[in-house]
Motif scaffolding. Structure first.
Motif, PDB file in Angstrom:
ATOM      1  N   THR A   1      -3.709  -7.222  -8.561  1.00 33.43           N
ATOM      2  CA  THR A   1      -3.124  -5.883  -8.636  1.00 33.43           C
ATOM      3  C   THR A   1      -3.532  -4.973  -7.483  1.00 33.43           C
ATOM      4  OG1 THR A   1      -4.959  -5.198 -10.072  1.00 33.43           O
ATOM      5  CG2 THR A   1      -2.916  -5.926 -11.143  1.00 33.43           C
TER       6      THR A   1
ATOM      7  N   SER B   1       1.644  -3.628  -7.690  1.00 33.99           N
ATOM      8  CA  SER B   1       0.969  -4.735  -7.024  1.00 33.99           C
ATOM      9  C   SER B   1       1.727  -5.142  -5.763  1.00 33.99           C
ATOM     10  CB  SER B   1       0.838  -5.936  -7.971  1.00 33.99           C
ATOM     11  OG  SER B   1       0.362  -7.065  -7.275  1.00 33.99           O
TER      12      SER B   1
ATOM     13  N   ILE C   1       0.860   0.641 -12.273  1.00 33.72           N
ATOM     14  CA  ILE C   1       0.166  -0.177 -11.271  1.00 33.72           C
ATOM     15  C   ILE C   1       1.202  -0.884 -10.415  1.00 33.72           C
ATOM     16  CG2 ILE C   1      -1.418  -2.100 -10.868  1.00 33.72           C
ATOM     17  CD1 ILE C   1      -2.675  -1.470 -13.600  1.00 33.72           C
TER      18      ILE C   1
ATOM     19  N   LEU D   1       3.450  -4.295 -14.807  1.00 40.79           N
ATOM     20  CA  LEU D   1       2.408  -3.479 -14.179  1.00 40.79           C
ATOM     21  C   LEU D   1       2.946  -2.122 -13.736  1.00 40.79           C
ATOM     22  CD1 LEU D   1       0.572  -6.209 -12.046  1.00 40.79           C
ATOM     23  CD2 LEU D   1      -0.273  -5.089 -14.116  1.00 40.79           C
TER      24      LEU D   1
ATOM     25  N   PHE E   1      -7.353 -10.312 -12.159  1.00 36.64           N
ATOM     26  CA  PHE E   1      -6.472  -9.159 -12.336  1.00 36.64           C
ATOM     27  C   PHE E   1      -6.660  -8.146 -11.208  1.00 36.64           C
ATOM     28  CE2 PHE E   1      -5.707  -4.873 -14.027  1.00 36.64           C
ATOM     29  CZ  PHE E   1      -4.381  -4.995 -14.433  1.00 36.64           C
TER      30      PHE E   1
ATOM     31  N   TYR F   1      -3.178  -0.870  -1.290  1.00 39.08           N
ATOM     32  CA  TYR F   1      -3.995  -2.002  -1.742  1.00 39.08           C
ATOM     33  C   TYR F   1      -5.343  -1.943  -1.035  1.00 39.08           C
ATOM     34  CZ  TYR F   1      -3.151  -4.460   2.701  1.00 39.08           C
ATOM     35  OH  TYR F   1      -3.105  -4.816   4.027  1.00 39.08           O
TER      36      TYR F   1
END
Length: 419
Positions: A214, A279, A277, A272, A210, A174
Motif C-alpha cells: 500500500t 496504492s 488508501i 483500498l 500490507f 508512496y
C-alpha cells in the motif's frame, strides 16, 4: 592414577572447548548486531524525521549524522573480533579497495566530484559490512539477531504506517524507504511461517506485506516474490505424501490468482481506495505492461556509453557523470560502465556464479539466511539503488563468500587442538 589423569585432562579439554565456543558465540553476536544495527537505527531515524517533519532541515541532517555515529559505534565494538578472525584479509581487502578507488580518482577526473560522495558509505559501511559478514562463524546467532532486529523494525515501521494512514505524517504518493525497511520483517516472518504456522507470524508477515503493497514501490514486492519462489523450490525437494494436499491446495490458489490476476489487483485497488488508501504499486500492476518509470531512458543512455567505451568504461560513478548525478538502476549495467566490458563481464560472471552456487548449499539454515539476504541485498539492485553504497549488498556478498569459500570449521579445529 593414569586413568584419573586422563579423565581430568578430558574434563579440562571439554571445559576449555566450552569456554572457547562461548567466546566465539559472543563474538558472533557482536558482529551480527553490528551488521544489523543499520536496519533498526535507519528505521528509527526515518520515524523521527517524518514525525517531526525534519526531512531536508539542518536538524534532520544532525539526526542523520547521529545515526551514522551510532552504527559506527556498534561496528567499533565488533572490530576486535573481526580483526582477531580476519586481520590479514581486513588489511588486504581495504588495500585493494583503496587502490581501485585511487586509480579511478586519478584517471577519471570527470567523476571526482561523485567519487568524493561515496567515500564514507563505500569504505565505512560497504567494505566493512562485507568483511564483518564474512567473519561470522555461527549462522544461528546471526539468524537470531536478524529475528530480534525484525521485531524492532516491524514495530517502528507499523507505527510509521499508522502515522501516514492517519494523515499525521505525509510521505507523498508512496515511500520507497519504508517499503524496503519493512522488507526485513516481511522476509523473516514469511520464513518463520514455513517453519511454524502461528498467529504471530501470520499477523507480522501480513502487516509487513500490507505496508509494502500500500505504501511502497514495486521493488520490495519483486524481492519478496523471488524469496518465496526460492523457499518453495527448497520445500518441494522435501515433499512427502502427508504434505501433498497442502501443496496441491497452495498451487491451486496460486494458479487461480494468476488466471484472475488483473481482476484481483483491480478489486484490491478499489477496496483500498474505498478506505482512503491509494496504492501506487497496485495501480501500476493493474494497468498492465512494464512501466519503467523512466529507467528505459537511463538504460539507453548508459548502454550507448558502454559501447563507446568498451575497454575501460567510464570508471566508478561513471553513470552519475552521464546521467547528471543519477544512477542507472541496474547493477549489471553499472558494473559494465564502471569497469568496461572485459573486467565488468568478469565481475558479473563471478558474482552470478557465487549466487547460483550458494543456492545449492546443503545446509538448510545457511540456505534460509542466504535467500533472505538475496532478497534484501541483491534483487532490488536490478531495478534500484547502487551496489557501491548499498551496505545490504556487501553483507550479502560477504555471506555467500563465507558459505562457499571460508572453511568455517572452528569447532572441529578447536576439538583437534585439544586432542
Amino acid at each position: 592414577m593414569n586413568n584419573i589423569s586422563f579423565m581430568n585432562y578430558g574434563e579440562f579439554g571439554e571445559m576449555k572447548l566450552e569456554n572457547t565456543t562461548s567466546r566465539g558465540a559472543i563474538e558472533d553476536r557482536r558482529i551480527s548486531i553490528a551488521i544489523m544495527s543499520s536496519f533498526a537505527i535507519l528505521t528509527i531515524q526515518y520515524l523521527i524525521l517524518i514525525f517531526f517533519d525534519l526531512t531536508g532541515t539542518s536538524m534532520g541532517r544532525i539526526i542523520q549524522l547521529t545515526s551514522k555515529a551510532l552504527v559506527g559505534f556498534f561496528y567499533l565494538i565488533a572490530l576486535p573480533s573481526v580483526l582477531k578472525r580476519n586481520r590479514n584479509k581486513f588489511i588486504a581487502i581495504y588495500f585493494i579497495s583503496f587502490y581501485i578507488f585511487i586509480i579511478n580518482f586519478i584517471f577519471f577526473a570527470q567523476n571526482r566530484i561523485y567519487l568524493k560522495q561515496i567515500i564514507f558509505p563505500l569504505f565505512f559501511t560497504g567494505i566493512s559490512s562485507f568483511i564483518y559478514s564474512y567473519s561470522i562463524n555461527d549462522w544461528e546467532v546471526l539468524m537470531d539477531v536478524m529475528k530480534k532486529t525484525s521485531k524492532i523494525v516491524f514495530l517502528v515501521g507499523s507505527f510509521i504506517s499508522v502515522l501516514i494512514f492517519s494523515g499525521f505524517s505525509n510521505v507523498g504518493s508512496y515511500s520507497m524507504s519504508l517499503s524496503y525497511y519493512m522488507l526485513l520483517p516481511a522476509t523473516v516472518y514469511i520464513n518463520e511461517l514455513f517453519n511454524k504456522i502461528s498467529l504471530k507470524n501470520v499477523f507480522a508477515a501480513g502487516v509487513s506485506l500490507f505496508v509494502i503493497v500500500t505504501l511502497g514501490s514495486r521493488g520490495p514486492i519483486l524481492c519478496l516474490g523471488v524469496f518465496i519462489m526460492l523457499k518453495l523450490v527448497k520445500y518441494l525437494k522435501r515433499l512427502t505424501y502427508n504434505k501433498m494436499p497442502l501443496y496441491l491446495s497452495l498451487f491451486a490458489m496460486v494458479g487461480t490468482g494468476l488466471i484472475f490476476f488483473k481482476e484481483i489487483l483491480t478489486f484490491a485497488f478499489n477496496f483500498l481506495m474505498s478506505i482512503g488508501i491509494r496504492s501506487r504499486s497496485l495501480l501500476l500492476f493493474a494497468e498492465g505492461g512494464i512501466y519503467l518509470s523512466g529507467r528505459d531512458n537511463l538504460y539507453s543512455d548508459v548502454f550507448e556509453q558502454i559501447l563507446n567505451n568498451p575497454i575501460f568504461g567510464l570508471g566508478l560513478m561513471g553513470d552519475r557523470f552521464i546521467l547528471g548525478n543519477r544512477y542507472v538502476h541496474n547493477i549489471f549495467m553499472e558494473i559494465l560502465i564502471n569497469f568496461g566490458m572485459l573486467i565488468g563481464l568478469l565481475f558479473i560472471v563471478i558474482i552470478t556464479y557465487l549466487i547460483i552456487k550458494s543456492l545449492f548449499i546443503k545446509n538448510a539454515k545457511k540456505y534460509n539466511v542466504i535467500i533472505i539476504w538475496l532478497s534484501l541485498g541483491f534483487i532490488h539492485l536490478m531495478v534500484s539503488s547502487t551496489y557501491l553504497t548499498d551496505f545490504k549488498f556487501w553483507i550479502f556478498l560477504g555471506l555467500i563468500c563465507n558459505a562457499l569459500i571460508k572453511t568455517n570449521k572452528f569447532k572441529e579445529c578447536n576439538t583437534e587442538k585439544l586432542v
